[in-house]
Design a protein around this motif. Structure first.
Motif, mmCIF file in Angstrom:
data_model
loop_
_atom_site.group_PDB
_atom_site.id
_atom_site.type_symbol
_atom_site.label_atom_id
_atom_site.label_comp_id
_atom_site.label_asym_id
_atom_site.label_seq_id
_atom_site.Cartn_x
_atom_site.Cartn_y
_atom_site.Cartn_z
ATOM 1 N N ALA A 134 0.846 -1.198 0.000
ATOM 2 C CA ALA A 134 0.000 0.000 0.000
ATOM 3 C C ALA A 134 0.879 1.245 0.000
ATOM 4 C CB ALA A 134 -0.912 -0.008 1.220
ATOM 5 N N GLY A 135 0.599 2.150 -0.924
ATOM 6 C CA GLY A 135 1.378 3.371 -1.017
ATOM 7 C C GLY A 135 2.674 3.238 -1.768
ATOM 8 N N CYS A 136 2.879 2.120 -2.448
ATOM 9 C CA CYS A 136 4.125 1.875 -3.187
ATOM 10 C C CYS A 136 4.460 3.054 -4.100
ATOM 11 C CB CYS A 136 3.985 0.607 -4.025
ATOM 12 S SG CYS A 136 5.403 0.277 -5.109
ATOM 13 N N GLY A 137 5.715 3.484 -4.077
ATOM 14 C CA GLY A 137 6.131 4.606 -4.901
ATOM 15 C C GLY A 137 6.417 4.241 -6.343
ATOM 16 N N GLU A 138 6.471 2.944 -6.654
ATOM 17 C CA GLU A 138 6.785 2.514 -8.018
ATOM 18 C C GLU A 138 5.569 2.501 -8.936
ATOM 19 O OE1 GLU A 138 10.401 -0.602 -6.817
ATOM 20 O OE2 GLU A 138 8.717 -1.275 -8.028
ATOM 21 N N THR A 139 4.465 1.983 -8.427
ATOM 22 C CA THR A 139 3.317 1.698 -9.294
ATOM 23 C C THR A 139 2.701 2.920 -9.976
ATOM 24 O OG1 THR A 139 1.934 1.640 -7.286
ATOM 25 C CG2 THR A 139 2.713 -0.460 -8.152
ATOM 26 N N PRO A 140 2.715 4.128 -9.379
ATOM 27 C CA PRO A 140 2.144 5.270 -10.111
ATOM 28 C C PRO A 140 2.839 5.547 -11.443
ATOM 29 C CG PRO A 140 2.346 5.805 -7.791
ATOM 30 C CD PRO A 140 3.059 4.516 -7.996
ATOM 31 N N TYR A 141 4.152 5.291 -11.513
ATOM 32 C CA TYR A 141 4.865 5.516 -12.768
ATOM 33 C C TYR A 141 4.426 4.521 -13.840
ATOM 34 C CZ TYR A 141 7.974 8.293 -9.796
ATOM 35 O OH TYR A 141 8.482 9.213 -8.905
ATOM 36 N N LEU A 142 4.212 3.271 -13.435
ATOM 37 C CA LEU A 142 3.779 2.262 -14.394
ATOM 38 C C LEU A 142 2.363 2.547 -14.881
ATOM 39 C CD1 LEU A 142 5.197 -0.957 -12.680
ATOM 40 C CD2 LEU A 142 6.247 0.484 -14.426
ATOM 41 N N LYS A 143 1.513 2.962 -13.960
ATOM 42 C CA LYS A 143 0.143 3.322 -14.351
ATOM 43 C C LYS A 143 0.154 4.453 -15.369
ATOM 44 C CE LYS A 143 -4.163 5.300 -12.573
ATOM 45 N NZ LYS A 143 -4.818 5.937 -11.411
ATOM 46 N N LEU A 144 0.952 5.504 -15.096
ATOM 47 C CA LEU A 144 1.037 6.639 -16.013
ATOM 48 C C LEU A 144 1.593 6.206 -17.367
ATOM 49 C CD1 LEU A 144 0.826 9.645 -16.629
ATOM 50 C CD2 LEU A 144 3.058 9.962 -15.545
ATOM 51 N N LEU A 145 2.572 5.322 -17.347
ATOM 52 C CA LEU A 145 3.167 4.846 -18.597
ATOM 53 C C LEU A 145 2.118 4.163 -19.471
ATOM 54 C CD1 LEU A 145 5.985 4.762 -19.916
ATOM 55 C CD2 LEU A 145 6.258 2.478 -18.953
ATOM 56 N N THR A 146 1.235 3.373 -18.845
ATOM 57 C CA THR A 146 0.198 2.700 -19.630
ATOM 58 C C THR A 146 -0.878 3.679 -20.092
ATOM 59 O OG1 THR A 146 -1.177 2.091 -17.716
ATOM 60 C CG2 THR A 146 0.571 0.558 -18.357
ATOM 61 N N GLN A 147 -1.097 4.749 -19.328
ATOM 62 C CA GLN A 147 -2.062 5.761 -19.778
ATOM 63 C C GLN A 147 -1.552 6.490 -21.022
ATOM 64 O OE1 GLN A 147 -2.380 7.357 -15.612
ATOM 65 N NE2 GLN A 147 -4.504 7.715 -16.220
ATOM 66 N N LEU A 148 -0.245 6.592 -21.144
ATOM 67 C CA LEU A 148 0.344 7.282 -22.297
ATOM 68 C C LEU A 148 0.498 6.364 -23.503
ATOM 69 C CD1 LEU A 148 3.135 9.298 -20.433
ATOM 70 C CD2 LEU A 148 1.078 10.239 -21.496
ATOM 71 N N TYR A 149 1.018 5.140 -23.284
ATOM 72 C CA TYR A 149 1.412 4.288 -24.416
ATOM 73 C C TYR A 149 0.947 2.838 -24.279
ATOM 74 C CZ TYR A 149 4.615 8.241 -24.303
ATOM 75 O OH TYR A 149 5.129 9.498 -24.227
ATOM 76 N N GLY A 150 -0.027 2.603 -23.382
ATOM 77 C CA GLY A 150 -0.373 1.227 -23.022
ATOM 78 C C GLY A 150 -0.793 0.334 -24.163
ATOM 79 N N ASP A 151 -1.482 0.882 -25.188
ATOM 80 C CA ASP A 151 -2.000 0.018 -26.251
ATOM 81 C C ASP A 151 -0.942 -0.355 -27.281
ATOM 82 O OD1 ASP A 151 -1.719 2.472 -27.415
ATOM 83 O OD2 ASP A 151 -3.744 2.571 -28.263
ATOM 84 N N ARG A 152 0.305 0.127 -27.100
ATOM 85 C CA ARG A 152 1.390 -0.271 -28.010
ATOM 86 C C ARG A 152 2.707 -0.430 -27.252
ATOM 87 N NH1 ARG A 152 4.346 4.309 -29.955
ATOM 88 N NH2 ARG A 152 3.550 6.287 -29.174
ATOM 89 N N LEU A 153 2.589 -0.819 -25.984
ATOM 90 C CA LEU A 153 3.725 -0.874 -25.079
ATOM 91 C C LEU A 153 4.337 -2.277 -25.037
ATOM 92 C CD1 LEU A 153 5.219 0.874 -22.893
ATOM 93 C CD2 LEU A 153 3.562 -0.021 -21.252
ATOM 94 N N LEU A 154 5.672 -2.347 -25.159
ATOM 95 C CA LEU A 154 6.425 -3.579 -24.942
ATOM 96 C C LEU A 154 7.305 -3.370 -23.714
ATOM 97 C CD1 LEU A 154 7.669 -4.638 -28.507
ATOM 98 C CD2 LEU A 154 5.704 -5.487 -27.260
ATOM 99 N N VAL A 155 7.207 -4.259 -22.726
ATOM 100 C CA VAL A 155 7.922 -4.086 -21.464
ATOM 101 C C VAL A 155 8.842 -5.272 -21.213
ATOM 102 C CG1 VAL A 155 7.713 -3.851 -18.970
ATOM 103 C CG2 VAL A 155 6.050 -2.731 -20.463
ATOM 104 N N ALA A 156 10.116 -4.957 -20.983
ATOM 105 C CA ALA A 156 11.078 -5.936 -20.480
ATOM 106 C C ALA A 156 11.310 -5.596 -19.016
ATOM 107 C CB ALA A 156 12.381 -5.865 -21.273
ATOM 108 N N ASN A 157 10.878 -6.472 -18.120
ATOM 109 C CA ASN A 157 10.872 -6.162 -16.685
ATOM 110 C C ASN A 157 11.912 -6.994 -15.954
ATOM 111 O OD1 ASN A 157 8.144 -5.093 -14.667
ATOM 112 N ND2 ASN A 157 10.156 -5.662 -13.897
ATOM 113 N N ALA A 158 12.842 -6.311 -15.292
ATOM 114 C CA ALA A 158 13.866 -7.010 -14.511
ATOM 115 C C ALA A 158 13.249 -7.668 -13.282
ATOM 116 C CB ALA A 158 14.962 -6.034 -14.082
#
Length: 380
Positions: A11-35
């Motif tokens: 709860a309150g994670c500082g990482e997830t808001p950036y990922l949410k915003l990224l999908t709002q911008l480019y989510g329908d054509r996004l390719l993610v390589a996740n470490a």
């Protein structure tokens, strides 16, 4: 519309808001390589996943790789997409007679610099698909299987500081030097969050960690400046809670940049020993104290009579110690070893002052970046 939902992170994670915003911008054509790390745990908690899709069935394509090779893994995604596009272009030109030369030319030459242009390209690709249904040749079926590659993909390599600063840094550096059109997003918690709290090269002076309780005695690596030194890499250091507009600008500029981009995102973590309901406030304090300065470095500005380095945060108004006492990772050392804490906090303040002065100097430099020789056009 966000295409990252209900992640199951702390709860309150500082990482997830950036990922949410990224999908709002480019989510329908996004390719993610996740470490491997926190983002791979809450991002791939199978059999469920927070990565979603829109009403058209489009959404991020996500895959997880290891700490030590995720950067190379994401670079491979970019190279594969480029190869598929080249293959589809050749196949499309060979069928210009059946499909119409004007439509084929429009698809091949279409600019895709913004979402409106990308959507227009999707409509052209749909027209091609409709035409292909009327053609029964093997060439038509082959083109049908690759035609989607002509719609631009947004490739992002994502991971934490343990990956980007430490274990996977060799791969990150390789990608930065490649010049390929790929984006790196570092979710910087300044500690190995997922594996229990070891110190990383991103851990700041004076901070303790679960398995490093004596306080960090070395300054943190400045990953952003290492990338800036290449001269042809877009670099930004952001904190959504401190400056949402700067965060949005940085993500948009990074995606539009035709080369390699690096975004370092301040991500408060439960391992910092803070009230996570006040995560936004902690980001504001981090920036207000100079602990986390915000900047953008865009090589394109060097060729437009502008300065490439933009310092987006204001001069610090509070001391490092005032900021540090609000987080257990610093305050615990003050309680357990006051003498060591005083010494390290003094060094940390000096380091913050020196770095701010250096950033101010960089913001005033008119640095002309030499362009690479124009690539020879390869026949496609």
């Amino acid at each position: 519309e966000p295409l990252f939902e209900y992640s199951g992170a702390c709860a309150g994670c500082g990482e997830t808001p950036y990922l949410k915003l990224l999908t709002q911008l480019y989510g329908d054509r996004l390719l993610v390589a996740n470490a491997t790390g926190c983002s791979s745990i809450y991002g791939g908690n199978l059999p469920t996943t927070p990565w979603s899709q829109n009403a058209q069935g489009r959404g991020p394509a996500w895959s997880n790789s290891l700490f030590e090779d995720n950067a190379e893994f994401g670079l491979g995604m970019r190279l594969a997409v480029d190869q598929q596009r080249q293959f589809a272009t050749v196949a499309l030109r060979q069928m210009a007679g059946e499909l119409g030369a004007d439509l084929v030319k429009a698809v091949i030459d279409a600019p895709q610099d913004n979402e409106e242009q990308v959507n227009q390209q999707r409509e052209r690709v749909c027209q091609i698909r409709e035409h292909l249904k009327q053609v029964t040749t093997a060439e038509a079926r082959l083109l049908e299987s690759t035609i989607d590659a002509l719609v631009d993909r947004s490739v992002w390599i994502i991971g934490g500081d343990g990956w980007a600063y430490d274990i996977g840094f060799g791969g990150v550096d390789h990608v930065l030097a490649s010049g390929q059109n790929v984006n790196i997003l570092v979710l910087d918690t300044q500690v190995y969050s997922n594996t229990g709290g070891q110190a990383s090269k991103a851990t700041p002076l004076g901070a303790i960690a679960k398995f490093a309780t004596g306080g960090k005695t070395a300054r943190r690596k400045d990953l952003g400046l290492l990338a800036v030194d290449y001269g042809n890499v877009y670099v930004a250091q952001i904190a959504m809670g401190a400056h949402p507009l700067q965060t949005l600008k940085a993500l948009r500029e990074a995606e539009s940049y035709p080369g390699t981009s690096l975004i370092i995102a301040y991500s408060p973590c439960i391992a910092h020993g803070i009230d996570m309901s006040k995560m936004i406030g902690r980001q504001k304090d981090a920036t207000g104290s100079g602990f986390w300065p915000l900047y953008r470095y865009d090589p394109r500005n060097a060729h437009e009579g502008d300065r490439p380095f933009k310092l987006d945060s204001r001069r610090p108004k509070q001391t490092f110690q005032e900021f540090a006492m609000g987080e257990a990772r610093f305050a615990a050392l003050q309680r357990s070893n006051p003498q060591a804490a005083e010494k390290l906090f003094k060094r940390a303040q000096q380091e913050i002052d020196d770095r701010w002065h250096y950033y101010e100097q960089m913001a005033g430099v008119e640095r002309e970046i030499s362009t690479t020789e124009e690539e020879e056009e390869q026949p496609v």
